[in-house]
Design a protein around this motif. Structure first.
Motif, PDB file in Angstrom:
ATOM      1  N   LYS A 210       0.834  -1.202   0.000  1.00  0.00           N
ATOM      2  CA  LYS A 210       0.000   0.000   0.000  1.00  0.00           C
ATOM      3  C   LYS A 210       0.871   1.255   0.000  1.00  0.00           C
ATOM      4  CE  LYS A 210      -3.957  -2.059   2.450  1.00  0.00           C
ATOM      5  NZ  LYS A 210      -4.814  -2.003   3.647  1.00  0.00           N
ATOM      6  N   GLY A 211       1.984   1.191   0.734  1.00  0.00           N
ATOM      7  CA  GLY A 211       2.883   2.339   0.789  1.00  0.00           C
ATOM      8  C   GLY A 211       3.510   2.638  -0.565  1.00  0.00           C
ATOM      9  N   MET A 212       3.842   1.579  -1.314  1.00  0.00           N
ATOM     10  CA  MET A 212       4.381   1.770  -2.654  1.00  0.00           C
ATOM     11  C   MET A 212       3.348   2.431  -3.558  1.00  0.00           C
ATOM     12  SD  MET A 212       6.688   1.547  -4.977  1.00  0.00           S
ATOM     13  CE  MET A 212       7.972   0.429  -4.370  1.00  0.00           C
ATOM     14  N   TYR A 213       2.109   1.934  -3.503  1.00  0.00           N
ATOM     15  CA  TYR A 213       1.048   2.517  -4.329  1.00  0.00           C
ATOM     16  C   TYR A 213       0.846   3.990  -3.970  1.00  0.00           C
ATOM     17  CZ  TYR A 213      -3.430   3.229  -6.630  1.00  0.00           C
ATOM     18  OH  TYR A 213      -4.434   3.707  -7.443  1.00  0.00           O
ATOM     19  N   ALA A 214       0.814   4.281  -2.658  1.00  0.00           N
ATOM     20  CA  ALA A 214       0.605   5.661  -2.205  1.00  0.00           C
ATOM     21  C   ALA A 214       1.742   6.572  -2.660  1.00  0.00           C
ATOM     22  CB  ALA A 214       0.468   5.696  -0.686  1.00  0.00           C
ATOM     23  N   LYS A 215       2.969   6.051  -2.631  1.00  0.00           N
ATOM     24  CA  LYS A 215       4.135   6.840  -3.070  1.00  0.00           C
ATOM     25  C   LYS A 215       4.011   7.183  -4.554  1.00  0.00           C
ATOM     26  CE  LYS A 215       8.508   8.306  -2.871  1.00  0.00           C
ATOM     27  NZ  LYS A 215       8.992   9.425  -2.024  1.00  0.00           N
ATOM     28  N   LEU A 216       3.640   6.208  -5.358  1.00  0.00           N
ATOM     29  CA  LEU A 216       3.477   6.436  -6.793  1.00  0.00           C
ATOM     30  C   LEU A 216       2.305   7.372  -7.058  1.00  0.00           C
ATOM     31  CD1 LEU A 216       4.013   2.775  -8.070  1.00  0.00           C
ATOM     32  CD2 LEU A 216       5.646   4.657  -8.199  1.00  0.00           C
ATOM     33  N   GLU A 217       1.238   7.205  -6.291  1.00  0.00           N
ATOM     34  CA  GLU A 217       0.044   8.026  -6.486  1.00  0.00           C
ATOM     35  C   GLU A 217       0.329   9.498  -6.237  1.00  0.00           C
ATOM     36  OE1 GLU A 217      -4.599   7.816  -5.060  1.00  0.00           O
ATOM     37  OE2 GLU A 217      -3.042   7.522  -3.551  1.00  0.00           O
ATOM     38  N   SER A 218       1.174   9.779  -5.233  1.00  0.00           N
ATOM     39  CA  SER A 218       1.418  11.169  -4.846  1.00  0.00           C
ATOM     40  C   SER A 218       2.135  11.972  -5.925  1.00  0.00           C
ATOM     41  CB  SER A 218       2.233  11.205  -3.547  1.00  0.00           C
ATOM     42  OG  SER A 218       3.527  10.662  -3.760  1.00  0.00           O
ATOM     43  N   ASP A 219       2.877  11.297  -6.798  1.00  0.00           N
ATOM     44  CA  ASP A 219       3.657  12.006  -7.815  1.00  0.00           C
ATOM     45  C   ASP A 219       3.251  11.567  -9.222  1.00  0.00           C
ATOM     46  OD1 ASP A 219       5.552  13.122  -9.499  1.00  0.00           O
ATOM     47  OD2 ASP A 219       7.196  12.884  -8.087  1.00  0.00           O
ATOM     48  N   LEU A 220       3.436  10.293  -9.509  1.00  0.00           N
ATOM     49  CA  LEU A 220       3.118   9.788 -10.836  1.00  0.00           C
ATOM     50  C   LEU A 220       1.623   9.908 -11.136  1.00  0.00           C
ATOM     51  CD1 LEU A 220       4.293   8.479 -13.353  1.00  0.00           C
ATOM     52  CD2 LEU A 220       3.971   6.240 -12.276  1.00  0.00           C
ATOM     53  N   GLY A 221       0.805   9.699 -10.103  1.00  0.00           N
ATOM     54  CA  GLY A 221      -0.638   9.821 -10.293  1.00  0.00           C
ATOM     55  C   GLY A 221      -1.046  11.206 -10.752  1.00  0.00           C
ATOM     56  N   CYS A 244       7.647  -2.374  -9.659  1.00  0.00           N
ATOM     57  CA  CYS A 244       8.636  -1.945  -8.667  1.00  0.00           C
ATOM     58  C   CYS A 244       8.939  -3.063  -7.674  1.00  0.00           C
ATOM     59  CB  CYS A 244       8.147  -0.705  -7.933  1.00  0.00           C
ATOM     60  SG  CYS A 244       8.169   0.811  -8.912  1.00  0.00           S
ATOM     61  N   ILE A 245       7.899  -3.754  -7.229  1.00  0.00           N
ATOM     62  CA  ILE A 245       8.089  -4.854  -6.285  1.00  0.00           C
ATOM     63  C   ILE A 245       8.876  -5.982  -6.943  1.00  0.00           C
ATOM     64  CG2 ILE A 245       6.865  -6.680  -5.031  1.00  0.00           C
ATOM     65  CD1 ILE A 245       4.710  -4.556  -4.417  1.00  0.00           C
ATOM     66  N   GLU A 246       8.542  -6.268  -8.185  1.00  0.00           N
ATOM     67  CA  GLU A 246       9.243  -7.323  -8.919  1.00  0.00           C
ATOM     68  C   GLU A 246      10.728  -7.002  -9.053  1.00  0.00           C
ATOM     69  OE1 GLU A 246       8.132  -9.981 -12.791  1.00  0.00           O
ATOM     70  OE2 GLU A 246       8.078  -7.800 -13.035  1.00  0.00           O
ATOM     71  N   ARG A 247      11.037  -5.726  -9.219  1.00  0.00           N
ATOM     72  CA  ARG A 247      12.422  -5.286  -9.359  1.00  0.00           C
ATOM     73  C   ARG A 247      13.125  -5.159  -8.015  1.00  0.00           C
ATOM     74  NH1 ARG A 247      16.710  -5.598 -12.634  1.00  0.00           N
ATOM     75  NH2 ARG A 247      18.061  -3.762 -12.435  1.00  0.00           N
ATOM     76  N   GLY A 248      12.363  -5.184  -6.928  1.00  0.00           N
ATOM     77  CA  GLY A 248      12.954  -5.055  -5.599  1.00  0.00           C
ATOM     78  C   GLY A 248      13.183  -3.629  -5.164  1.00  0.00           C
ATOM     79  N   ILE A 249      12.445  -2.694  -5.753  1.00  0.00           N
ATOM     80  CA  ILE A 249      12.567  -1.280  -5.386  1.00  0.00           C
ATOM     81  C   ILE A 249      11.566  -0.966  -4.270  1.00  0.00           C
ATOM     82  CG2 ILE A 249      12.356   1.098  -6.183  1.00  0.00           C
ATOM     83  CD1 ILE A 249      13.025   0.142  -8.997  1.00  0.00           C
ATOM     84  N   ASN A 250      12.047  -0.476  -3.142  1.00  0.00           N
ATOM     85  CA  ASN A 250      11.177  -0.093  -2.033  1.00  0.00           C
ATOM     86  C   ASN A 250      10.707   1.352  -2.202  1.00  0.00           C
ATOM     87  OD1 ASN A 250      11.539  -2.596  -0.742  1.00  0.00           O
ATOM     88  ND2 ASN A 250      13.425  -1.864   0.246  1.00  0.00           N
ATOM     89  N   ALA A 251       9.571   1.661  -1.601  1.00  0.00           N
ATOM     90  CA  ALA A 251       9.006   3.009  -1.733  1.00  0.00           C
ATOM     91  C   ALA A 251       9.970   4.083  -1.239  1.00  0.00           C
ATOM     92  CB  ALA A 251       7.682   3.095  -0.992  1.00  0.00           C
ATOM     93  N   ASP A 252      10.679   3.794  -0.151  1.00  0.00           N
ATOM     94  CA  ASP A 252      11.577   4.809   0.410  1.00  0.00           C
ATOM     95  C   ASP A 252      12.896   4.923  -0.350  1.00  0.00           C
ATOM     96  OD1 ASP A 252      12.597   2.381   1.161  1.00  0.00           O
ATOM     97  OD2 ASP A 252      12.871   2.886   3.281  1.00  0.00           O
ATOM     98  N   LYS A 253      13.067   4.091  -1.374  1.00  0.00           N
ATOM     99  CA  LYS A 253      14.296   4.132  -2.174  1.00  0.00           C
ATOM    100  C   LYS A 253      14.078   4.768  -3.552  1.00  0.00           C
ATOM    101  CE  LYS A 253      16.763   2.056   0.967  1.00  0.00           C
ATOM    102  NZ  LYS A 253      17.806   2.811   1.709  1.00  0.00           N
ATOM    103  N   ILE A 254      12.867   5.237  -3.818  1.00  0.00           N
ATOM    104  CA  ILE A 254      12.578   5.847  -5.115  1.00  0.00           C
ATOM    105  C   ILE A 254      13.188   7.250  -5.181  1.00  0.00           C
ATOM    106  CG2 ILE A 254      10.756   6.742  -6.620  1.00  0.00           C
ATOM    107  CD1 ILE A 254       8.985   4.467  -5.702  1.00  0.00           C
ATOM    108  N   ALA A 255      13.962   7.486  -6.225  1.00  0.00           N
ATOM    109  CA  ALA A 255      14.585   8.801  -6.407  1.00  0.00           C
ATOM    110  C   ALA A 255      13.833   9.642  -7.427  1.00  0.00           C
ATOM    111  CB  ALA A 255      16.046   8.638  -6.834  1.00  0.00           C
ATOM    112  N   HIS A 256      13.398   9.019  -8.527  1.00  0.00           N
ATOM    113  CA  HIS A 256      12.702   9.748  -9.583  1.00  0.00           C
ATOM    114  C   HIS A 256      11.608   8.867 -10.182  1.00  0.00           C
ATOM    115  CE1 HIS A 256      15.902  12.746  -9.478  1.00  0.00           C
ATOM    116  NE2 HIS A 256      16.780  11.760  -9.589  1.00  0.00           N
ATOM    117  N   MET A 257      10.559   9.505 -10.657  1.00  0.00           N
ATOM    118  CA  MET A 257       9.511   8.803 -11.391  1.00  0.00           C
ATOM    119  C   MET A 257       8.881   9.788 -12.358  1.00  0.00           C
ATOM    120  SD  MET A 257       6.440   8.512  -8.535  1.00  0.00           S
ATOM    121  CE  MET A 257       7.469   8.315  -7.070  1.00  0.00           C
ATOM    122  N   GLY A 258       8.348   9.276 -13.449  1.00  0.00           N
ATOM    123  CA  GLY A 258       7.734  10.185 -14.400  1.00  0.00           C
ATOM    124  C   GLY A 258       7.216   9.473 -15.638  1.00  0.00           C
ATOM    125  N   ILE A 259       6.793  10.263 -16.621  1.00  0.00           N
ATOM    126  CA  ILE A 259       6.263   9.763 -17.883  1.00  0.00           C
ATOM    127  C   ILE A 259       7.275  10.086 -18.974  1.00  0.00           C
ATOM    128  CG2 ILE A 259       4.370   9.895 -19.544  1.00  0.00           C
ATOM    129  CD1 ILE A 259       2.566  10.814 -17.265  1.00  0.00           C
TER     130      ILE A 259
END
Length: 331
Positions: A210-221, A244-259
């Motif tokens: 849920k934390g990963m989804y919320a992290k993505l939602e706050s910016d990418l969404g 992200c989970i498949e790749r092993g990336i945790n929500a607190d380790k995300i540096a950048h996201m975008g389109i």
């Protein structure tokens, strides 16, 4: 003086996310509750005396923090997901009434009226009131965390953040009159929910997912909405969460996201600059967001189990090497 013939009850109500809301005229206003709600009602059993209901919420509806107020929430929620009525003593009734009325008048003698969704919400209000009257949740050695057990033993348990997660704790409160015919429980059905409401009530999804989804939602969404793709937003975020989970990336380790500039894919880059994911937007728009998040959760749990097994194997190898080096057998 004759004994008081009246019988007193408290009813604890839990409304789930998606519960239809009522307007001041008592009719559905077309809106539904996003987080759900929790409140209690009091009855003194006297003919002609209406039940008194009390709930705590922010003055500015929908706010997570801010000044709060007490309101009669029996009049605002069309139904309860769970409801328990308990016959109580007059002393307990008076204690609950005193607690609620004190807060209703703006007096902060028993609790702060500064609303905070994390630690001073409608849930805290109900448990504080019950505790003031000597009504406490019982221990559950199978479900309680160590912290919950400690707080319950100290009569300082104030529930779980999400209203619907409090059913078991409310059910565990010992009834002062266990054989009373006034005691009753009503378990309703979960109301129809939108995706965000579903996510708030889905107990089986790990908080890290849920934390990963919320992290993505706050910016990418937000970026997805700005590109006019809000219709597929939940599906796109669910698919990116899985990636992200498949790749092993945790929500607190995300540096950048975008389109990406071609608008046909999303990217997420970890802070180590090596781990990243790229998700095809067109394919992502076709997934069922609820099913994909459940699949992401299953993958997350499986990966966690694999890591635990690897750790156990590594510890075993170390122990075997130490046994070999020392010539001693480990049993």
């Amino acid at each position: 003086m004759a004994d008081d013939p009246r019988r007193y009850t408290v009813t604890i109500n839990i409304a789930a996310p998606g519960t239809p809301l009522l307007g001041n005229d008592g009719k559905p206003n077309g809106e539904t509750s996003l987080p759900g709600h929790m409140w209690f009602s009091l009855s003194d059993g006297a003919d002609g005396n209406p039940d008194r209901s009390y709930g705590f919420a922010p003055i500015e509806s929908g706010s997570i923090t801010g000044r709060g107020q007490i309101s009669a929430d029996d009049q605002h929620y069309a139904e309860s997901y769970y409801q328990r009525t308990i016959e109580i003593t007059k002393e307990q009734y008076d204690k609950l009434y005193e607690f609620a009325e004190t807060a209703r008048t703006g007096n902060e003698k028993y609790m702060s009226l500064n609303y905070n969704g994390l630690n001073n919400s409608c849930v805290d209000f109900v448990y504080k009131g019950l505790s003031h009257a000597g009504l406490h949740a019982g221990l559950d050695i199978w479900k309680d965390s160590a912290r919950d057990m400690f707080n319950k033993r100290a009569n300082d348990f104030e529930g779980h953040m999400k209203p619907v997660n409090n059913v078991d704790s409310i059910r565990s409160i010992p009834a002062p009159f266990p054989d009373s015919e006034l005691n009753r429980e009503v378990q309703g059905k979960m109301p129809s929910r939108n995706f965000k409401q579903w996510l708030l009530t889905e107990h089986n999804i790990d908080d890290n997912v849920k934390g990963m989804y919320a992290k993505l939602e706050s910016d990418l969404g937000t970026q997805i909405n700005e590109k006019g793709a809000g219709k597929w937003r939940n599906a796109m975020l669910a698919e990116t969460t899985y990636a992200c989970i498949e790749r092993g990336i945790n929500a607190d380790k995300i540096a950048h996201m975008g389109i990406n500039e071609d608008k046909n894919s999303f990217y997420v880059i970890a802070d180590n600059k090596r781990d990243f994911v790229s998700v095809d937007a067109i394919a992502a728009a076709k997934v069922n967001p609820e099913e994909r998040l459940l699949e992401a959760n299953q993958l997350y749990l499986q990966m966690g189990q694999q890591l635990e097994q690897k750790d156990l194997d590594r510890q075993r190898q170390i122990a075997q090497q130490q046994e070999h080096n020392s010539g001693m057998k480990i049993t």
